[in-house]
Design a protein around this motif. Structure first.
Motif, PDB file in Angstrom:
ATOM      1  N   ALA A   1      62.338  58.213  43.845  1.00 18.22           N
ATOM      2  CA  ALA A   1      61.940  56.906  44.797  1.00 18.22           C
ATOM      3  C   ALA A   1      62.328  55.615  44.129  1.00 18.22           C
ATOM      4  O   ALA A   1      62.449  54.843  44.759  1.00 18.22           O
ATOM      5  N   GLN A   2      62.135  55.493  42.863  1.00 14.77           N
ATOM      6  CA  GLN A   2      62.602  53.906  42.206  1.00 14.77           C
ATOM      7  C   GLN A   2      63.947  53.765  42.103  1.00 14.77           C
ATOM      8  O   GLN A   2      64.225  52.669  41.748  1.00 14.77           O
ATOM      9  N   LEU A   3      65.000  54.693  42.899  1.00 15.83           N
ATOM     10  CA  LEU A   3      66.269  54.371  42.731  1.00 15.83           C
ATOM     11  C   LEU A   3      66.639  53.937  44.226  1.00 15.83           C
ATOM     12  O   LEU A   3      66.330  54.352  45.194  1.00 15.83           O
ATOM     13  N   ASP A   4      67.499  52.737  44.166  1.00 18.69           N
ATOM     14  CA  ASP A   4      67.937  52.246  45.475  1.00 18.69           C
ATOM     15  C   ASP A   4      69.102  53.369  45.852  1.00 18.69           C
ATOM     16  O   ASP A   4      69.666  53.869  45.080  1.00 18.69           O
ATOM     17  N   HIS A   5      69.830  52.840  47.081  1.00 20.19           N
ATOM     18  CA  HIS A   5      70.803  53.753  47.545  1.00 20.19           C
ATOM     19  C   HIS A   5      72.291  53.409  46.587  1.00 20.19           C
ATOM     20  O   HIS A   5      72.984  54.397  46.441  1.00 20.19           O
ATOM     21  N   ALA A   6      72.242  52.165  46.211  1.00 18.97           N
ATOM     22  CA  ALA A   6      73.552  51.728  45.350  1.00 18.97           C
ATOM     23  C   ALA A   6      73.530  52.558  44.236  1.00 18.97           C
ATOM     24  O   ALA A   6      74.608  52.669  43.675  1.00 18.97           O
ATOM     25  N   ARG A   7      72.274  52.618  43.678  1.00 20.35           N
ATOM     26  CA  ARG A   7      72.225  53.469  42.215  1.00 20.35           C
ATOM     27  C   ARG A   7      72.096  54.899  42.404  1.00 20.35           C
ATOM     28  O   ARG A   7      72.257  55.697  41.332  1.00 20.35           O
ATOM     29  N   ARG A   8      72.067  55.549  43.469  1.00 23.33           N
ATOM     30  CA  ARG A   8      72.062  57.005  43.730  1.00 23.33           C
ATOM     31  C   ARG A   8      73.073  57.804  43.059  1.00 23.33           C
ATOM     32  O   ARG A   8      73.085  58.784  42.472  1.00 23.33           O
ATOM     33  N   ASN A   9      74.210  57.181  43.526  1.00 25.50           N
ATOM     34  CA  ASN A   9      75.635  57.909  43.232  1.00 25.50           C
ATOM     35  C   ASN A   9      75.576  58.009  41.812  1.00 25.50           C
ATOM     36  O   ASN A   9      76.119  59.076  41.305  1.00 25.50           O
ATOM     37  N   GLU A  10      75.423  57.045  40.980  1.00 26.38           N
ATOM     38  CA  GLU A  10      75.499  57.302  39.598  1.00 26.38           C
ATOM     39  C   GLU A  10      74.387  58.033  38.915  1.00 26.38           C
ATOM     40  O   GLU A  10      74.805  59.030  37.901  1.00 26.38           O
ATOM     41  N   TRP A  11      73.063  58.152  39.422  1.00 27.79           N
ATOM     42  CA  TRP A  11      72.234  59.185  39.238  1.00 27.79           C
ATOM     43  C   TRP A  11      72.791  60.612  39.644  1.00 27.79           C
ATOM     44  O   TRP A  11      72.566  61.232  38.725  1.00 27.79           O
ATOM     45  N   LEU A  12      73.211  60.700  40.658  1.00 22.01           N
ATOM     46  CA  LEU A  12      73.639  61.926  41.004  1.00 22.01           C
ATOM     47  C   LEU A  12      74.982  62.507  40.103  1.00 22.01           C
ATOM     48  O   LEU A  12      74.918  63.453  39.859  1.00 22.01           O
ATOM     49  N   ASP A  13      75.628  61.435  39.782  1.00 22.90           N
ATOM     50  CA  ASP A  13      76.824  62.022  38.917  1.00 22.90           C
ATOM     51  C   ASP A  13      76.093  62.411  37.498  1.00 22.90           C
ATOM     52  O   ASP A  13      76.695  63.488  36.941  1.00 22.90           O
TER      53      ASP A  13
END
Length: 221
Positions: free
Chosen positions: A132-144
């Motif tokens: 929940a603390q991640l915005d859409h723009a940062r999710r791809n980095e987190w997912l990688d």
């Protein structure tokens, strides 16, 4: 690691019609029917909803793996939507192959192993996780980052991140590698039918599960 190529997570397909006029659900079943190996799902002790997910194919179109879903179809919950109360378990079936030549004869394809099933299950679970603390723009980095971690964990099934448990497969107790995380659980093992099994879920305990060959795909449509 002797795994399949890193394939993205498999999301449930829509039942709307495709551009060819064939319902997507029908096309999805066709993919499962083309597989030269048996599909697995939860055994008859599970009485909830069942649904199909996408299959993964090789460059020549041969079906290599796919997933069957059980329980609530998982979704990514946007920030502020409240806690995820979904209960689901997804079973990943992976065809067992040794190292082999590619269809065009120009290369070598990796073997598929229990690690392949562990990798596909781990990446599948991540597809439905969105801190929940991640915005859409940062999710791809987190997912990688998390996907790379899942790959490394799948390559070290004897490592400290995994424990073992015994679960029935077609009525026969079989050993599985098992790990938990804040996002859910992942397990992987093999069958006597020549396929590897992975599974992931959330809200349902892995310890009470059993697996069996899917005798009738209509139960999943």
């Amino acid at each position: 690691m002797e795994t399949t190529s890193r394939v993205g997570a498999h999301t449930a397909s829509s039942t709307t019609s495709t551009s060819e006029g064939v319902p997507a659900a029908g096309r999805m079943v066709d993919g499962y029917l083309r597989a030269p190996f048996p599909w697995y799902g939860l055994d008859e002790a599970f009485t909830g909803s069942r649904w199909l997910m996408q299959v993964g194919t090789a460059a020549d179109g041969t079906v290599q793996h796919g997933s069957t879903g059980h329980g609530d179809e998982p979704t990514i919950r946007p920030e502020g939507a409240g806690p995820d109360r979904s209960r689901f378990a997804v079973v990943v079936t992976v065809a067992a192959h040794p190292v082999r030549r590619s269809g065009d004869g120009t290369g070598v394809l990796d073997a598929t192993t229990v690690s392949s099933a562990a990798w596909l299950a781990g990446s599948g679970l991540l597809a439905y996780t969105w801190p929940a603390q991640l915005d859409h723009a940062r999710r791809n980095e987190w997912l990688d980052q998390q996907t790379e971690t899942a790959f490394e964990l799948a390559d070290d099934l004897e490592g400290p991140a995994w424990t073992t448990l015994s679960l029935p497969v077609d009525g026969v107790p079989m050993p599985f590698h098992y790990r938990e995380s804040e996002f859910g659980w992942v397990l992987a093992g093999s069958t006597q039918a020549g396929v590897h099994l992975g599974a992931y879920g959330r809200g349902m305990s892995a310890y009470g599960l059993g697996f069996s060959v899917v005798a009738d795909l209509s139960a999943y449509t």
